[in-house]
Design an enzyme around this catalytic site. Structure first.
Site, PDB file in Angstrom:
ATOM      1  N   ASP A 175      25.647 -10.741  56.036  1.00 36.52           N
ATOM      2  CA  ASP A 175      24.704 -10.651  57.773  1.00 36.52           C
ATOM      3  C   ASP A 175      25.167 -12.066  58.536  1.00 36.52           C
ATOM      4  OD1 ASP A 175      23.794  -8.293  56.889  1.00 36.52           O
ATOM      5  OD2 ASP A 175      21.970  -8.630  57.400  1.00 36.52           O
ATOM      6  N   VAL A 209      22.721 -14.412  55.313  1.00 38.17           N
ATOM      7  CA  VAL A 209      21.278 -14.755  56.164  1.00 38.17           C
ATOM      8  C   VAL A 209      20.731 -13.658  56.199  1.00 38.17           C
ATOM      9  CG1 VAL A 209      21.828 -16.768  57.007  1.00 38.17           C
ATOM     10  CG2 VAL A 209      22.412 -14.914  58.615  1.00 38.17           C
ATOM     11  N   THR A 210      19.148 -13.936  56.389  1.00 38.47           N
ATOM     12  CA  THR A 210      18.646 -15.035  56.487  1.00 38.47           C
ATOM     13  C   THR A 210      17.819 -14.887  54.325  1.00 38.47           C
ATOM     14  OG1 THR A 210      16.473 -13.823  57.183  1.00 38.47           O
ATOM     15  CG2 THR A 210      17.913 -15.008  58.609  1.00 38.47           C
ATOM     16  N   LYS A 217      17.493  -3.278  55.899  1.00 40.37           N
ATOM     17  CA  LYS A 217      17.513  -5.360  55.202  1.00 40.37           C
ATOM     18  C   LYS A 217      18.359  -5.422  53.916  1.00 40.37           C
ATOM     19  CE  LYS A 217      13.789  -6.270  58.463  1.00 40.37           C
ATOM     20  NZ  LYS A 217      13.990  -5.241  59.312  1.00 40.37           N
ATOM     21  N   CYS A 223      17.090 -10.823  54.669  1.00 40.00           N
ATOM     22  CA  CYS A 223      18.003  -9.259  54.249  1.00 40.00           C
ATOM     23  C   CYS A 223      18.259 -10.250  52.946  1.00 40.00           C
ATOM     24  CB  CYS A 223      19.188  -9.646  55.032  1.00 40.00           C
ATOM     25  SG  CYS A 223      18.731  -8.230  56.747  1.00 40.00           S
ATOM     26  N   GLN A 245       9.822 -16.743  36.421  1.00 40.60           N
ATOM     27  CA  GLN A 245       9.184 -15.333  35.551  1.00 40.60           C
ATOM     28  C   GLN A 245      10.864 -15.687  34.971  1.00 40.60           C
ATOM     29  OE1 GLN A 245       6.367 -12.589  36.770  1.00 40.60           O
ATOM     30  NE2 GLN A 245       6.130 -13.014  38.692  1.00 40.60           N
ATOM     31  N   GLU A 285      24.668  -6.047  59.061  1.00 43.19           N
ATOM     32  CA  GLU A 285      23.360  -5.318  59.942  1.00 43.19           C
ATOM     33  C   GLU A 285      23.446  -4.989  61.892  1.00 43.19           C
ATOM     34  OE1 GLU A 285      19.017  -7.183  59.713  1.00 43.19           O
ATOM     35  OE2 GLU A 285      18.765  -5.904  60.461  1.00 43.19           O
ATOM     36  N   LYS A 317      24.564  -1.918  57.350  1.00 41.91           N
ATOM     37  CA  LYS A 317      23.546  -1.314  57.134  1.00 41.91           C
ATOM     38  C   LYS A 317      22.396  -1.455  57.760  1.00 41.91           C
ATOM     39  CE  LYS A 317      22.396  -5.982  55.220  1.00 41.91           C
ATOM     40  NZ  LYS A 317      21.388  -6.544  56.025  1.00 41.91           N
TER      41      LYS A 317
END
Ligand code: TIU
Length: 221
Positions: free
Chosen positions: A25, A158-159, A133, A163, A203, A73, A130
């Site tokens: 995007d 971005v961002t 997002k 997204c 994690q 997007e 798309k």
């Protein structure tokens, strides 16, 4: 041939033939002065710093023969692919489909929907349009990647917390390993950018890994 890139939480390994650069995007409506993002009150300067390093990694990926995939997007002009809740989002005058400073906001074919010239897709590079997002939602991105034998993704765009994060999580659930390039992603909110990268790498790399364009370029050289 397996290569390694320094990354959080651990070095990221990849085979160039099974790796792709995914550029998310990088459109005028998000990045440029007078675009949708700025009209919403955001500082687009935060996003513009991604253009030069993304261009550098794009050049390196092309030179190394990696698959490069771009996303945009945007919605159909009749907005039939835009959920009512997304359409209703935001202040009147700044909603999807309404006239904005660079044409109708986030509508396919409008000036603001175009990818910025520095990062324009090259010949033969898949461009994924798309409506959401995440770049996997309601697109053929997964088919394109699988048909090219891709297992690892370098992610720019971005961002960071919208997204990019949605796409990285979708990719992770589908078994693709992502290295998010910290200098090639950005948010209008620096704190969200930083915390999103921390979340992705937390994690033991729960959603992916975090690295830099310079290290990927060095590995591909
Ligand atoms: N591409 C993308 O992130 N779309 C957004 O709507 N981002 C916002 O930060 N709003």
């Amino acid at each position: 041939m397996e290569l390694h890139v320094p990354a959080r939480p651990a070095p990221f390994r990849f085979r160039p033939r099974a790796a792709a650069l995914l550029v998310i995007d990088m459109q005028g409506d998000f990045l440029l002065p007078g675009g949708f993002g700025e009209a919403l009150g955001n500082d687009v300067g935060e996003l513009q710093r991604t253009i030069a390093p993304t261009r550098a990694v794009l050049d390196a990926a092309r030179a190394a023969g990696l698959l490069v995939v771009h996303t945009r997007e945007g919605h159909r002009p009749d907005l039939s692919d835009c959920p009512p809740a997304k359409r209703a989002h935001g202040r009147s005058g700044l909603r999807i489909g309404e006239p904005g400073p660079r044409g109708r906001i986030l509508v396919r074919g409008e000036a603001g929907w175009d990818i910025v010239p520095e990062l324009a897709p090259g010949p033969g590079e898949p461009v994924i349009d798309k409506p959401g997002k995440g770049a996997f939602h309601a697109t053929d991105l997964e088919a394109v990647l699988r048909n090219h034998g891709i297992e690892a993704l370098f992610v720019a765009g971005v961002t960071t917390e919208v997204c990019v994060q949605s796409t990285v999580r979708e990719a992770n659930d589908r078994g693709f390993r992502c290295l998010v390039l910290a200098d090639c992603v950005a948010s209008y909110f620096p704190e969200y950018h930083r915390v999103t990268l921390d979340m992705i790498a937390a994690q033991g790399g729960i959603a992916g890994s975090v690295g830099t364009s310079a290290d990927v370029i060095a590995a591909l050289a």
